[in-house]
Design an enzyme around this catalytic site. Structure first.
Site, PDB file in Angstrom:
ATOM      1  N   CYS A  48       1.086  -1.109  -0.103  1.00 55.37           N
ATOM      2  CA  CYS A  48      -0.353   0.068   0.099  1.00 55.37           C
ATOM      3  C   CYS A  48       0.937   1.355   0.019  1.00 55.37           C
ATOM      4  O   CYS A  48       1.892   1.544  -1.419  1.00 55.37           O
ATOM      5  CB  CYS A  48      -0.753  -0.240   0.994  1.00 55.37           C
ATOM      6  SG  CYS A  48      -2.164   1.126   0.755  1.00 55.37           S
ATOM      7  N   HIS A  67      -3.685  -4.402  -0.452  1.00 52.85           N
ATOM      8  CA  HIS A  67      -3.470  -5.193   0.965  1.00 52.85           C
ATOM      9  C   HIS A  67      -3.511  -6.276   1.218  1.00 52.85           C
ATOM     10  O   HIS A  67      -4.404  -6.891   0.941  1.00 52.85           O
ATOM     11  CB  HIS A  67      -3.971  -4.949   1.871  1.00 52.85           C
ATOM     12  CG  HIS A  67      -4.078  -2.945   2.541  1.00 52.85           C
ATOM     13  ND1 HIS A  67      -3.010  -2.246   3.510  1.00 52.85           N
ATOM     14  CD2 HIS A  67      -4.653  -2.232   2.047  1.00 52.85           C
ATOM     15  CE1 HIS A  67      -3.124  -1.815   3.547  1.00 52.85           C
ATOM     16  NE2 HIS A  67      -3.935  -0.971   2.780  1.00 52.85           N
ATOM     17  N   GLU A  99      -1.863  -8.592   2.762  1.00 49.96           N
ATOM     18  CA  GLU A  99      -2.011  -9.016   4.172  1.00 49.96           C
ATOM     19  C   GLU A  99      -3.849  -9.213   4.599  1.00 49.96           C
ATOM     20  O   GLU A  99      -4.359  -9.977   5.772  1.00 49.96           O
ATOM     21  CB  GLU A  99      -1.882  -7.702   5.299  1.00 49.96           C
ATOM     22  CG  GLU A  99      -2.236  -6.879   5.862  1.00 49.96           C
ATOM     23  CD  GLU A  99      -2.238  -6.150   4.369  1.00 49.96           C
ATOM     24  OE1 GLU A  99      -2.403  -5.223   5.240  1.00 49.96           O
ATOM     25  OE2 GLU A  99      -1.711  -6.056   4.056  1.00 49.96           O
TER      26      GLU A  99
END
Length: 212
Positions: free
Chosen positions: A85, A192, A194
């Site tokens: 990001c 993102h 994650e």
């Protein structure tokens, strides 16, 4: 494998570290994951991850001169780097949110507001799931993915005027949004990883297995 998530007093560090642990386990890689800003840890790492959320200016201030220098040295020595990001945004020449912020200059282009989305009546921030468009087999980071798979985005600013040579995957939100970039051993995702479930873990695993 020593994986270091860069501690620059920013957010999302623990989530990125946990994603790295899960990806390592999925791909049967023995990995030690730490969150650190220690010089020795960074210079001896096998992989470096720089997450980011919020504004590029704030994240750049958190890095400061010392961490910038360490990242420059480590990656020049060949350590693979993943920016997530705002971590990806910091790889570029500069950003304009809250005034001009100098990036690391690893990829060309600048971080600008997604005004094309506003003209199309789309909301900012660009938040939620969006498709990833890429050419299969063009880059190791997309191995195991299918064009049209989704990443989770949260951002109002994106890379503009970048080099096509650095572009691995894109998305669309009123205009084409660079979603994955890479040059040499340095790569980044605007979305993102994650938070992108199986797609994110696949990309993270590809990064951990990445050999230059």
């Amino acid at each position: 494998m020593r994986i270091v998530v860069i501690d620059y007093n920013g957010g999302n560090l623990a989530s990125a570290a946990e994603a790295a642990r899960k990806a390592a386990a999925r791909f049967d890689l023995h990995a030690e994951v730490s969150i650190s800003r220690d010089t020795t840890d960074i210079l001896n790492a096998d992989r470096l991850i720089l997450p980011g959320q919020g504004a590029m200016a704030d994240c750049a201030r958190g890095l400061g001169t010392e961490l910038r220098s360490l990242l420059e040295t480590a990656t020049e020595n060949g350590t693979p780097f993943l920016g997530i990001c705002v971590g990806m945004q910091l790889m570029c020449d500069y950003g304009v949110e809250y005034g001009r912020t100098e990036g690391l200059g690893w990829i060309s282009g600048s971080i600008q507001k997604i005004t094309e989305a506003q003209k199309e009546g789309l909301r900012l921030p660009h938040m939620g799931w969006n498709t990833l468009d890429f050419i299969p087999g063009q880059h190791l980071l997309t191995k195991g993915l299918t064009p049209g798979d989704h990443g989770y985005f949260v951002h109002s600013y994106a890379l503009h005027d970048g080099s096509e040579n650095d572009l691995v995957a894109s998305s669309n939100y009123g205009a084409r949004i660079p979603a994955i970039v890479a040059r040499g051993n340095r790569c980044g995702t605007q979305f993102h990883v994650e938070k992108s479930q199986d797609v994110g873990l696949t990309i993270m695993g590809n990064f951990l297995k990445w050999e230059m």
